[in-house]
Write a protein that holds these residues in place. Structure first.
Motif, PDB file in Angstrom:
ATOM      1  N   GLN A  23       0.829  -1.212   0.000  1.00 40.30           N
ATOM      2  CA  GLN A  23       0.000   0.000   0.000  1.00 40.30           C
ATOM      3  C   GLN A  23       0.864   1.264   0.000  1.00 40.30           C
ATOM      4  O   GLN A  23       0.578   2.213  -0.725  1.00 40.30           O
ATOM      5  N   LEU A  24       1.928   1.247   0.796  1.00 39.61           N
ATOM      6  CA  LEU A  24       2.835   2.399   0.820  1.00 39.61           C
ATOM      7  C   LEU A  24       3.525   2.542  -0.534  1.00 39.61           C
ATOM      8  O   LEU A  24       3.605   3.645  -1.084  1.00 39.61           O
ATOM      9  N   TYR A  29       4.381   5.137  -6.023  1.00 40.06           N
ATOM     10  CA  TYR A  29       4.667   4.679  -7.394  1.00 40.06           C
ATOM     11  C   TYR A  29       6.014   3.961  -7.475  1.00 40.06           C
ATOM     12  O   TYR A  29       6.820   4.201  -8.370  1.00 40.06           O
ATOM     13  N   ILE A  30       6.263   3.114  -6.471  1.00 36.28           N
ATOM     14  CA  ILE A  30       7.470   2.293  -6.444  1.00 36.28           C
ATOM     15  C   ILE A  30       7.051   0.860  -6.139  1.00 36.28           C
ATOM     16  O   ILE A  30       5.875   0.595  -5.894  1.00 36.28           O
ATOM     17  N   SER A  31       7.995  -0.065  -6.106  1.00 36.03           N
ATOM     18  CA  SER A  31       7.647  -1.462  -5.823  1.00 36.03           C
ATOM     19  C   SER A  31       7.676  -1.725  -4.315  1.00 36.03           C
ATOM     20  O   SER A  31       8.382  -1.038  -3.567  1.00 36.03           O
ATOM     21  N   ASP A  32       6.934  -2.740  -3.902  1.00 39.53           N
ATOM     22  CA  ASP A  32       6.939  -3.100  -2.483  1.00 39.53           C
ATOM     23  C   ASP A  32       8.305  -3.664  -2.076  1.00 39.53           C
ATOM     24  O   ASP A  32       8.692  -3.604  -0.922  1.00 39.53           O
ATOM     25  N   LYS A  33       9.053  -4.195  -3.046  1.00 40.57           N
ATOM     26  CA  LYS A  33      10.401  -4.676  -2.757  1.00 40.57           C
ATOM     27  C   LYS A  33      11.315  -3.515  -2.342  1.00 40.57           C
ATOM     28  O   LYS A  33      12.197  -3.679  -1.500  1.00 40.57           O
ATOM     29  N   PRO A  52       7.042  13.067  -0.507  1.00 43.54           N
ATOM     30  CA  PRO A  52       5.897  12.178  -0.728  1.00 43.54           C
ATOM     31  C   PRO A  52       5.803  11.057   0.319  1.00 43.54           C
ATOM     32  O   PRO A  52       4.697  10.671   0.716  1.00 43.54           O
ATOM     33  N   LEU A  53       6.939  10.558   0.796  1.00 44.82           N
ATOM     34  CA  LEU A  53       6.943   9.514   1.821  1.00 44.82           C
ATOM     35  C   LEU A  53       6.359  10.053   3.127  1.00 44.82           C
ATOM     36  O   LEU A  53       5.516   9.406   3.762  1.00 44.82           O
ATOM     37  N   ALA A  54       6.787  11.238   3.516  1.00 44.89           N
ATOM     38  CA  ALA A  54       6.248  11.858   4.737  1.00 44.89           C
ATOM     39  C   ALA A  54       4.740  12.072   4.604  1.00 44.89           C
ATOM     40  O   ALA A  54       3.977  11.779   5.531  1.00 44.89           O
TER      41      ALA A  54
END
Length: 193
Positions: A23-24, A29-33, A52-54
């Motif tokens: 979900q994060l 717009y990146i991979s869960d890996k 964007p992470l914050a």
């Protein structure tokens, strides 16, 4: 404070939001890996992803670095420039520069006999004073009242008396800063001497 965002902080904040790595990752717009690599310490988020992470984790960028919510004003730290006397207050620890100098956070001490802070409740305020010299070389630079909701700071100058009135708004801390001996702190309560 960590020099950069840690995987442990990202994981803690993500789990607080009850969010999966996937979900994060989708929000960024990146991979869960990639998120997994951050959290296991095998990689770090690119600097362009910090804001964007914050936002995705519902914290500010400084909170992302520290892993702490900084909304509680009782965590206020004070910084004073030794060159120009500029006073900086921050709701938590940070990195602040003035006159080309990285300012360390001031560490408060209990008042000693030379820095006794006298607090008298008066008309819904605290009348604060000290029996302290106020010369150009040795003076009280500021008084501050800090509660969970607010910081009230009164800047003083050598030509003034070391006294002020501060709002009596709840429990917290009263600070006084001597330019020669540092920061002094005592608890603020409704009934002061």
């Amino acid at each position: 404070m960590n020099p950069y965002v840690t995987g442990q902080t990202i994981q803690m904040l993500r789990e607080k939001r009850r969010m999966t790595q996937k979900q994060l990752a989708d929000l960024l717009y990146i991979s869960d890996k990639t998120v997994s690599k951050w959290e296991t310490g095998k990689g770090l988020p690119d600097i362009m992803l910090l804001e964007p992470l914050a936002k995705a984790l519902h914290v500010s960028v400084p909170e992302l670095f520290s892993g702490n919510r900084t909304g509680n004003m009782l965590k206020t730290r004070f910084y004073v420039c030794p060159v120009c006397g500029n006073v900086i207050s921050a709701a938590g620890e940070g990195a602040f520069h003035c006159c080309g100098i990285l300012l360390p956070p001031l560490e408060p001490e209990e008042p000693d006999t030379a820095h006794d802070i006298i607090v008298t409740p008066m008309d819904g305020e605290y009348y604060v004073r000290m029996a302290h010299p106020m010369t150009k070389r040795h003076f009280i630079s500021f008084f501050a009242a800090v509660t969970a909701e607010r910081v009230t700071l009164v800047k003083l100058y050598p030509e003034q008396e070391p006294e002020t009135r501060l709002p009596a708004k709840g429990r917290g801390w009263l600070y006084a800063y001597c330019n020669q001996h540092g920061l002094f702190r005592l608890p603020l309560r409704r009934e002061q001497r």
